[in-house]
Design a protein around this motif. Structure first.
Motif, PDB file in Angstrom:
ATOM      1  N   TYR A  33       0.840  -1.199   0.000  1.00 10.12           N
ATOM      2  CA  TYR A  33       0.000   0.000   0.000  1.00 10.12           C
ATOM      3  C   TYR A  33       0.875   1.249   0.000  1.00 10.12           C
ATOM      4  N   TYR A  35       0.440   5.382   0.998  1.00  7.17           N
ATOM      5  CA  TYR A  35      -0.362   6.439   1.602  1.00  7.17           C
ATOM      6  C   TYR A  35       0.448   7.726   1.552  1.00  7.17           C
ATOM      7  N   GLN A  37       0.940  11.491   3.741  1.00 12.56           N
ATOM      8  CA  GLN A  37       0.652  12.226   4.962  1.00 12.56           C
ATOM      9  C   GLN A  37       1.074  13.669   4.758  1.00 12.56           C
ATOM     10  N   LEU A  43      -3.659  11.789   6.624  1.00 15.58           N
ATOM     11  CA  LEU A  43      -3.173  10.538   6.053  1.00 15.58           C
ATOM     12  C   LEU A  43      -4.187  10.022   5.049  1.00 15.58           C
ATOM     13  N   PHE A  45      -5.080   7.391   1.639  1.00 17.41           N
ATOM     14  CA  PHE A  45      -4.750   6.233   0.828  1.00 17.41           C
ATOM     15  C   PHE A  45      -4.488   6.655  -0.608  1.00 17.41           C
ATOM     16  N   TYR A  48      -3.156   0.419  -3.804  1.00 19.87           N
ATOM     17  CA  TYR A  48      -2.601  -0.813  -3.264  1.00 19.87           C
ATOM     18  C   TYR A  48      -2.542  -1.923  -4.291  1.00 19.87           C
ATOM     19  N   GLU A 104      -2.766  -6.881   9.782  1.00 17.94           N
ATOM     20  CA  GLU A 104      -2.046  -5.681  10.157  1.00 17.94           C
ATOM     21  C   GLU A 104      -1.196  -5.197   9.001  1.00 17.94           C
ATOM     22  N   GLN A 105      -1.243  -3.910   8.766  1.00 21.68           N
ATOM     23  CA  GLN A 105      -0.363  -3.284   7.800  1.00 21.68           C
ATOM     24  C   GLN A 105       0.852  -2.742   8.532  1.00 21.68           C
ATOM     25  N   PHE A 107       4.104  -0.391   8.426  1.00 17.60           N
ATOM     26  CA  PHE A 107       4.485   0.821   7.710  1.00 17.60           C
ATOM     27  C   PHE A 107       5.993   1.021   7.687  1.00 17.60           C
ATOM     28  N   GLY A 108       6.466   1.592   6.581  1.00 17.03           N
ATOM     29  CA  GLY A 108       7.838   2.033   6.487  1.00 17.03           C
ATOM     30  C   GLY A 108       8.007   3.406   7.117  1.00 17.03           C
ATOM     31  N   PRO A 109       9.246   3.906   7.152  1.00 16.97           N
ATOM     32  CA  PRO A 109       9.523   5.197   7.784  1.00 16.97           C
ATOM     33  C   PRO A 109       9.092   6.388   6.943  1.00 16.97           C
TER      34      PRO A 109
ATOM     35  N   PHE B  34      -9.060  -0.065  13.744  1.00 17.73           N
ATOM     36  CA  PHE B  34      -7.679  -0.019  14.212  1.00 17.73           C
ATOM     37  C   PHE B  34      -7.380   1.322  14.870  1.00 17.73           C
ATOM     38  N   TYR B  36      -3.757   3.305  15.258  1.00 15.66           N
ATOM     39  CA  TYR B  36      -2.335   3.361  14.989  1.00 15.66           C
ATOM     40  C   TYR B  36      -1.733   4.497  15.810  1.00 15.66           C
ATOM     41  N   LEU B  44       4.519   4.891  11.662  1.00 16.04           N
ATOM     42  CA  LEU B  44       3.227   4.432  12.157  1.00 16.04           C
ATOM     43  C   LEU B  44       3.320   2.980  12.607  1.00 16.04           C
ATOM     44  N   LEU B  46       0.874  -0.239  14.595  1.00 11.51           N
ATOM     45  CA  LEU B  46      -0.428  -0.649  15.092  1.00 11.51           C
ATOM     46  C   LEU B  46      -0.426  -0.658  16.617  1.00 11.51           C
ATOM     47  N   PHE B 101      -7.956   6.881   7.468  1.00 10.98           N
ATOM     48  CA  PHE B 101      -7.455   7.447   8.711  1.00 10.98           C
ATOM     49  C   PHE B 101      -8.230   8.687   9.139  1.00 10.98           C
TER      50      PHE B 101
END
Lengths: 116, 111
Positions: A33, A35, A37, A43, A45, A48, A104-105, A107-109, B34, B36, B44, B46, B101
């Motif tokens: 996915y 996203y 921000q 945030l 979407f 995906y 659960e997704q 996330f990267g940094p 969820f 987060y 981010l 969970l 979100f």
């Protein structure tokens, strides 16, 4: 184990240039996915991918945005002719599958993109 | 369309205070829900989840209960710590994996 990685961590570009952002998902994760921000939009979407299925592009804000996922692993998000409103942190996430909605997704940094 | 409304921040509390962050959502069907969390300088992650009505998700002393009748998923903690200072995001999952979100609620806990 290794988490989701993204590169570059920061990217500064001039308005009108094209940029490519890369995401390496967790090994074995079939869903990926993107996203975004930003201060103004929170945030949101973007797109995906799940396996070989057609991606869900419903969140891409314009046709300047595109993404691909090669070999079911690495993904690249491309923004053409960048605009100042594209400045944001671009986040990538991966999960085991698309079939179970509560997966659960991870996330990267993120990649912080600044368009001057 | 699908949307999430979260309590506006910033929320500033003293250590050991009780925390509630309200979250309500509009979505088709009964999505999994969820929370987060984004700690300063980190990605981010969970915090907790609930997959059906009346389920309670819990983690690190935080709890949230899936309330179908009020389409809410409020986050609570009985005694916050300075280390809980972060931005918290409520997110239902739509369809086969799209997280929607909320705008995020910044929590600041003072010693």
């Amino acid at each position: 184990g290794a988490g989701v990685s993204q590169s570059p961590s920061n990217k500064v570009t001039e308005k009108g240039k094209d940029v490519e952002l890369r995401c390496d998902p967790i090994s074995g994760h079939t869903a990926l996915y993107w996203y975004r921000q930003s201060l103004g939009q929170g945030l949101e979407f973007l797109i995906y991918f799940q396996g070989n299925s057609a991606p869900d592009k419903s969140g891409l804000p314009s046709d300047r945005f595109s993404a691909e996922r090669t070999g079911g692993s690495v993904s690249t998000l491309t923004i053409q002719r960048t605009q100042q409103e594209d400045s944001a942190v671009y986040l990538c996430a991966s999960s085991f599958s698309r079939g179970e909605a509560y997966n659960e997704q991870f996330f990267g940094p993120g990649t912080r993109l600044t368009v001057l | 369309g699908d949307s999430v409304t979260q309590m506006e921040g910033p929320v500033t509390l003293s250590e050991e205070a009780f925390l509630t962050i309200n979250c309500t959502y509009t979505a088709t069907g009964y999505p999994s829900l969820f929370w987060y969390v984004q700690y300063p300088g980190e990605g981010l992650q969970l915090l907790l989840k609930a997959t059906k009505a009346d389920d309670k998700g819990s983690n690190k002393g935080f709890e949230a209960t899936y309330r179908k009748e009020t389409t809410s998923f409020h986050l609570e903690k009985g005694s916050v710590q300075v280390s809980d200072s972060a931005v918290y995001f409520c997110a239902p999952i739509i369809g086969a994996g799209k997280l929607i979100f909320g705008q995020g609620t910044e929590l600041s806990v003072k010693p």
